[in-house]
Design an enzyme around this catalytic site. Sequence first.
Site, mmCIF file in Angstrom:
data_model
loop_
_atom_site.group_PDB
_atom_site.id
_atom_site.type_symbol
_atom_site.label_atom_id
_atom_site.label_comp_id
_atom_site.label_asym_id
_atom_site.label_seq_id
_atom_site.Cartn_x
_atom_site.Cartn_y
_atom_site.Cartn_z
ATOM 1 C CE LYS A 176 7.048 1.508 3.155
ATOM 2 N NZ LYS A 176 6.876 2.944 3.408
ATOM 3 C CD GLU A 249 -2.929 -6.561 14.073
ATOM 4 O OE1 GLU A 249 -4.138 -6.254 13.976
ATOM 5 O OE2 GLU A 249 -2.506 -7.349 14.926
ATOM 6 C CB CYS A 283 -6.309 0.538 13.644
ATOM 7 S SG CYS A 283 -5.414 0.114 15.147
ATOM 8 C CD GLU A 381 -10.126 2.711 8.904
ATOM 9 O OE1 GLU A 381 -9.598 2.490 7.808
ATOM 10 O OE2 GLU A 381 -9.602 2.393 9.991
HETATM 11 P P1 NAD Z 1 -1.477 2.392 3.984
HETATM 12 O O1 NAD Z 1 -1.943 1.003 3.685
HETATM 13 O O2 NAD Z 1 -1.723 3.455 2.982
HETATM 14 O O3 NAD Z 1 0.107 2.417 4.234
HETATM 15 C C1 NAD Z 1 0.706 1.591 5.224
HETATM 16 C C2 NAD Z 1 2.136 1.280 4.805
HETATM 17 O O4 NAD Z 1 2.130 0.439 3.652
HETATM 18 C C3 NAD Z 1 2.976 2.501 4.448
HETATM 19 O O5 NAD Z 1 4.261 2.329 4.990
HETATM 20 C C4 NAD Z 1 3.016 2.439 2.935
HETATM 21 O O6 NAD Z 1 4.164 3.031 2.358
HETATM 22 C C5 NAD Z 1 3.051 0.949 2.691
HETATM 23 N N1 NAD Z 1 2.609 0.524 1.371
HETATM 24 C C6 NAD Z 1 1.835 1.171 0.477
HETATM 25 N N2 NAD Z 1 1.636 0.414 -0.629
HETATM 26 C C7 NAD Z 1 2.298 -0.738 -0.420
HETATM 27 C C8 NAD Z 1 2.439 -1.937 -1.181
HETATM 28 N N3 NAD Z 1 1.870 -2.095 -2.375
HETATM 29 N N4 NAD Z 1 3.163 -2.936 -0.649
HETATM 30 C C9 NAD Z 1 3.725 -2.811 0.579
HETATM 31 N N5 NAD Z 1 3.628 -1.702 1.332
HETATM 32 C C10 NAD Z 1 2.918 -0.686 0.844
HETATM 33 O O7 NAD Z 1 -2.113 2.741 5.403
HETATM 34 P P2 NAD Z 1 -2.039 4.141 6.205
HETATM 35 O O8 NAD Z 1 -2.916 5.116 5.508
HETATM 36 O O9 NAD Z 1 -0.629 4.494 6.493
HETATM 37 O O10 NAD Z 1 -2.688 3.743 7.598
HETATM 38 C C11 NAD Z 1 -4.042 3.894 7.880
HETATM 39 C C12 NAD Z 1 -4.748 2.560 7.838
HETATM 40 O O11 NAD Z 1 -4.073 1.642 8.696
HETATM 41 C C13 NAD Z 1 -6.169 2.615 8.350
HETATM 42 O O12 NAD Z 1 -6.994 1.815 7.537
HETATM 43 C C14 NAD Z 1 -6.076 1.996 9.732
HETATM 44 O O13 NAD Z 1 -7.260 1.441 10.218
HETATM 45 C C15 NAD Z 1 -5.018 0.980 9.526
HETATM 46 N N6 NAD Z 1 -4.391 0.622 10.783
HETATM 47 C C16 NAD Z 1 -4.623 -0.623 11.295
HETATM 48 C C17 NAD Z 1 -4.097 -0.965 12.532
HETATM 49 C C18 NAD Z 1 -4.340 -2.320 13.136
HETATM 50 O O14 NAD Z 1 -3.683 -2.662 14.112
HETATM 51 N N7 NAD Z 1 -5.235 -3.123 12.596
HETATM 52 C C19 NAD Z 1 -3.314 -0.043 13.235
HETATM 53 C C20 NAD Z 1 -3.097 1.224 12.675
HETATM 54 C C21 NAD Z 1 -3.636 1.534 11.437
#
Ligand code: NAD
Length: 475
Positions: A176, A249, A283, A381
């Site tokens: 997804k 992650e 990230c 962040e």
């Molecule tokens: P987000 O958590 O808003 O969304 C990530 C995904 O989760 C999306 O596909 C979203 O639709 C889905 N999602 C939302 N609510 C959900 C739920 N209740 N259950 C399951 N899935 C759900 O994150 P984002 O804004 O897309 O990404 C940015 C964040 O990701 C930043 O904090 C960044 O640091 C982190 N990030 C971490 C890494 C890593 O490797 N640690 C890599 C890239 C990004």
Amino acid sequence: MSDITRTRDETALVARVQAADGEGRDIHDAATGAVIGQAPVHTVADLDDAIARAKAAQPAWEGLGHGKRAELLLAAADAIEANAEPLARLLSREQGKPLSGPNARFEVGACATWLRDAATTPLEPQVLVDDESGYAELSYRAVGVVGAIGPWNWPLMISIWQIAPALRMGDTVVAKPSEYTPLSVLALVDILNEVLPPDVLIAVSGGRDVGARLASHPDIDKVMFTGSTATGRRIIEGSAGNLARLTLELGGNDAGIVLPDADPAAIAEGLFWGAFINTGQTCAALKRLYVHDSLYDEVVAALADLARATPMGVGLDEGNVLGPLQNRQQFDIVKRLVDDAASRGARIVTGGTPATELGELFFPVTIVADVEDGVPLVDEEQFGPALPVIRYTDVEDAIASANRLEAGLGASVWSTDRAAAREVAARLQAGTVWINGHGGLHPKVPFGGVKGSGYGLEFGVEGLKSVAVPQVISG
Ligand code: NAD
């Protein structure tokens, strides 16, 4: 050659995956606002159907064995390369990152590299005991159906990080993508499916409700999640029912520490790209920089010079290496944090106000000096092109500052004395600590966070194990 390997522009890729007229959700070019295509809006019922198909396909996929699966995955990597330019163009428009520099073309190239590595990394059974007391060996078997939930910042690369090891180990995958960047991931999955058997990899384009169902569905055995710490917590709750194994992650707030013996001219470029790769939407980017008092002014000036000299603009323009924020929400976060820091007396050395002349979501590289721990730009962040640079005099204080937050993804130490840098590195609470660099990744080197940045490892042998279940055969 199949149709897809002959595709030569991004509109053709979109045409293959987008929703029928009037049934989808408009997806906009992050730089220009133009509509790129319509993402399908899949429902929870569509997801349930996808999981059922993936579950039915799993035994035969596992039954193919490592050799045949590896062959198919290597062919899939070739298919990515055959479509690299249109994929990179689509990614550039949807995500915003430029084609040039460590951006869209680099991301697509990394997809092929990581896929090949996952396909070919050996994972042999380990004989634990073989003597008069008995025999025991440990091996890793497919876990079942993997749910892969991704973010919008490196949507293709992170999807491959989740998908490739799972497929290699004999799992099937329901992916997804983020609702902000679905088209590029749907196109990637479409390309992979040119060579994979049916239903081994299925993409479902939905929002949070679909993500939540994916994490809690009774037939999901493992969730690979990359995204924010807040969503990670919800996924843990959601997996209480299905006992899905989790790799999380999550967000980061990586600190860098510049030791007094560092050479500012030599490290400036590494610091700059450590912080601003993908216009800061990474990230494991450098998100707060602690610089010894003796070098502070020189480092700040060098970063500001690079900020002014590095071209930002529309990603399809080859001259640009920095792009817009991907979405309005992220733009607002960056602006709020920079405005707040300025209002508390921090010094905006360069940047600081939206680059509206470039487009609605552009924010210039912003170097913020004379700022301290406790200011939200340091503690939260920012996930964008604004770097707070904090002065320190005692390295013990810098180490304590680096470790004081909930995040523990990456960190870096900058010094001409590698031994001294390694001593500091060992005291930092982060999954990876780089020396004289920040954010470099390698498919054979495990990557993952500690503390609030999550748990579990990706890449290499450890990454393969994490999408498998251990089995001991004894006797
Ligand atoms: P987000 O958590 O808003 O969304 C990530 C995904 O989760 C999306 O596909 C979203 O639709 C889905 N999602 C939302 N609510 C959900 C739920 N209740 N259950 C399951 N899935 C759900 O994150 P984002 O804004 O897309 O990404 C940015 C964040 O990701 C930043 O904090 C960044 O640091 C982190 N990030 C971490 C890494 C890593 O490797 N640690 C890599 C890239 C990004």
